[in-house]
Write an enzyme that holds these catalytic residues in place. Structure first.
Site, PDB file in Angstrom:
ATOM      1  N   ARG A   1     -12.698  -3.336  -8.816  1.00 30.29           N
ATOM      2  CA  ARG A   1     -12.032  -2.042  -8.637  1.00 30.29           C
ATOM      3  C   ARG A   1     -10.591  -2.092  -9.142  1.00 30.29           C
ATOM      4  NH1 ARG A   1     -11.867   0.539  -2.731  1.00 30.29           N
ATOM      5  NH2 ARG A   1     -10.316  -1.096  -2.459  1.00 30.29           N
TER       6      ARG A   1
ATOM      7  N   ARG B   1      14.486   3.855 -17.183  1.00 28.24           N
ATOM      8  CA  ARG B   1      13.761   4.955 -16.565  1.00 28.24           C
ATOM      9  C   ARG B   1      13.466   6.056 -17.581  1.00 28.24           C
ATOM     10  NH1 ARG B   1      13.891   9.787 -14.174  1.00 28.24           N
ATOM     11  NH2 ARG B   1      12.489  10.079 -12.389  1.00 28.24           N
TER      12      ARG B   1
ATOM     13  N   HIS C   1       9.832   8.788 -18.319  1.00 29.40           N
ATOM     14  CA  HIS C   1       8.455   9.033 -17.865  1.00 29.40           C
ATOM     15  C   HIS C   1       7.405   8.419 -18.779  1.00 29.40           C
ATOM     16  CE1 HIS C   1      10.717  11.853 -15.468  1.00 29.40           C
ATOM     17  NE2 HIS C   1       9.655  12.090 -14.721  1.00 29.40           N
TER      18      HIS C   1
ATOM     19  N   LYS D   1      -6.900   3.568  -7.113  1.00 33.52           N
ATOM     20  CA  LYS D   1      -6.155   3.030  -5.962  1.00 33.52           C
ATOM     21  C   LYS D   1      -4.698   2.786  -6.350  1.00 33.52           C
ATOM     22  CE  LYS D   1      -6.937  -0.235  -2.182  1.00 33.52           C
ATOM     23  NZ  LYS D   1      -6.702   0.747  -1.130  1.00 33.52           N
TER      24      LYS D   1
ATOM     25  N   LEU E   1     -11.570   7.613  -2.351  1.00 35.94           N
ATOM     26  CA  LEU E   1     -11.621   6.266  -2.927  1.00 35.94           C
ATOM     27  C   LEU E   1     -13.009   5.695  -2.628  1.00 35.94           C
ATOM     28  CD1 LEU E   1      -9.836   3.929  -4.166  1.00 35.94           C
ATOM     29  CD2 LEU E   1      -9.707   3.074  -1.826  1.00 35.94           C
TER      30      LEU E   1
HETATM   31  N1  PMP Z   1      -9.644   5.437   1.408  1.00 41.52           N
HETATM   32  C1  PMP Z   1      -8.328   5.181   1.300  1.00 41.52           C
HETATM   33  C2  PMP Z   1      -7.389   6.313   0.995  1.00 41.52           C
HETATM   34  C3  PMP Z   1      -7.833   3.879   1.470  1.00 41.52           C
HETATM   35  O1  PMP Z   1      -6.517   3.612   1.349  1.00 41.52           O
HETATM   36  C4  PMP Z   1      -8.738   2.844   1.798  1.00 41.52           C
HETATM   37  C5  PMP Z   1      -8.251   1.446   2.057  1.00 41.52           C
HETATM   38  N2  PMP Z   1      -7.796   0.824   0.915  1.00 41.52           N
HETATM   39  C6  PMP Z   1     -10.111   3.160   1.897  1.00 41.52           C
HETATM   40  C7  PMP Z   1     -10.524   4.457   1.698  1.00 41.52           C
HETATM   41  C8  PMP Z   1     -11.112   2.091   2.201  1.00 41.52           C
HETATM   42  O2  PMP Z   1     -11.304   1.266   1.089  1.00 41.52           O
HETATM   43  P1  PMP Z   1     -11.747  -0.256   1.233  1.00 41.52           P
HETATM   44  O3  PMP Z   1     -12.990  -0.269   2.061  1.00 41.52           O
HETATM   45  O4  PMP Z   1     -11.983  -0.704  -0.152  1.00 41.52           O
HETATM   46  O5  PMP Z   1     -10.605  -0.961   1.908  1.00 41.52           O
END
Ligand code: PMP
Length: 297
Positions: free
Chosen positions: A52, A100, A102, A149, A207
């Site tokens: 990921r 700095r 963008h 993420k 996520l």
């Molecule tokens: N959603 C969000 C917004 C998160 O920050 C997390 C934790 N990282 C999760 C879901 C859960 O993801 P994971 O099981 O991979 O930790």
């Protein structure tokens, strides 16, 4: 023993670990991260977390700073240097340091790499899991690429603080159609009659949690039917049980949503069972013995 952090190729005392003031992670939240659980001297679901991380980097066109083997070596060293048997490892990669502006900097700007690791008391964690948590709901106000993420977590910070101020532990985001998306740092699950589990599809609205994927496999192996579909706050309030998942949890029963108790207000049997069985399905990568690896990467 004092803590040590890995910053751009060096191990430094945690208290003095720093990145430059023009690091793009600092100025633009232009970076990505991962958190893995360390359980009983093993890294939980390490490969999926690193997959990921690669995906997050690709989505943002940040070049991967090192090979997977090098990464794993730095992870192991960071965990060993901090003597962590149970706890967390945190990895952050930012686009790098540049004046700095963008626009992306030139291709020869190296990404910043930071790793930290800390212990979590397994007794306290077990007690938290046995007690369950309360959650509040809050309007979804994030961008539509929360599948990446990134360290751009301000809405999550504000939502979780709102939960804390209300005496709860987690905030559930609710989209403008009334459907729960996910928690501030967790994925959300319901337990319905007939051994059915419900969790939102991992589209761009959430996520794709690594723990979520492991719990889908675990639940199916244990004879549950997993429905990946959207659900409303009302449906959640009427569910037999609810729980949230994340690497640090990994499964946390939810006993109250806003002012409504879930079920009878106690931790449910299904969440308890899945929590107990979680490590049967998770991939556990054993750490190597201290001293067998070079201290620099
Ligand atoms: N959603 C969000 C917004 C998160 O920050 C997390 C934790 N990282 C999760 C879901 C859960 O993801 P994971 O099981 O991979 O930790």
């Amino acid at each position: 023993m004092s803590r040590v952090a890995y910053v751009n190729g060096q191990y430094v005392p945690h208290s003095r670990a720093a990145v430059h003031i023009e690091d793009r992670g600092f100025q633009f939240a232009d970076g990505v991260y991962e958190v893995c659980e360390i359980w009983n001297g093993t890294v939980v679901d390490m490969e999926p977390h690193l997959d990921r991380l690669d995906r997050s980097l690709r989505e943002l066109s940040i070049k991967s700073p090192m090979s997977r083997a090098a990464f794993i070596r730095v992870m192991r060293e960071t965990i060993e240097k901090n003597r962590v048997k149970n706890g967390l490892i945190y990895i952050q990669i930012n686009r790098g340091v540049a004046r700095r502006d963008h626009y992306f900097p030139s291709a020869n700007v190296a990404p910043s790499v930071i790793l930290t690791s800390r212990s979590v008391d397994p007794v306290k964690k077990a007690a938290a899991g046995a007690a369950g948590i309360r959650v509040v709901t809050t309007p979804e106000n994030r961008w539509d690429r929360v599948d990446i993420k990134t360290v751009g977590l301000l809405p999550n910070v504000l939502a979780k603080q709102k939960a804390k101020d209300a005496g709860a532990k987690e905030a559930w985001f609710v989209d403008n159609e009334g459907f729960v998306t996910e928690g501030g740092s967790t994925n959300v699950w319901l337990v319905l009659p007939g051994k059915v589990l419900v969790t939102r599809p991992a589209d761009h609205g959430i996520l794709r949690g690594i723990t979520r994927s492991t719990v889908i496999k675990l639940a199916e192996a244990k004879g549950f039917r997993v429905e990946e579909r959207r659900f409303t706050v009302d449906e959640a309030k009427q569910a037999l049980e609810a729980f949230v998942t994340s690497a640090s949890g990994p499964i946390m029963p939810v006993i109250q949503i806003d002012d409504t108790k879930v079920g009878d207000g106690n931790v449910g049997e299904t969440a308890k069972f899945l929590r107990k069985s979680f490590y049967e399905t998770a991939q556990l990568t054993k750490l190597e013995v201290a001293g067998t690896m070079p201290s620099r990467c």
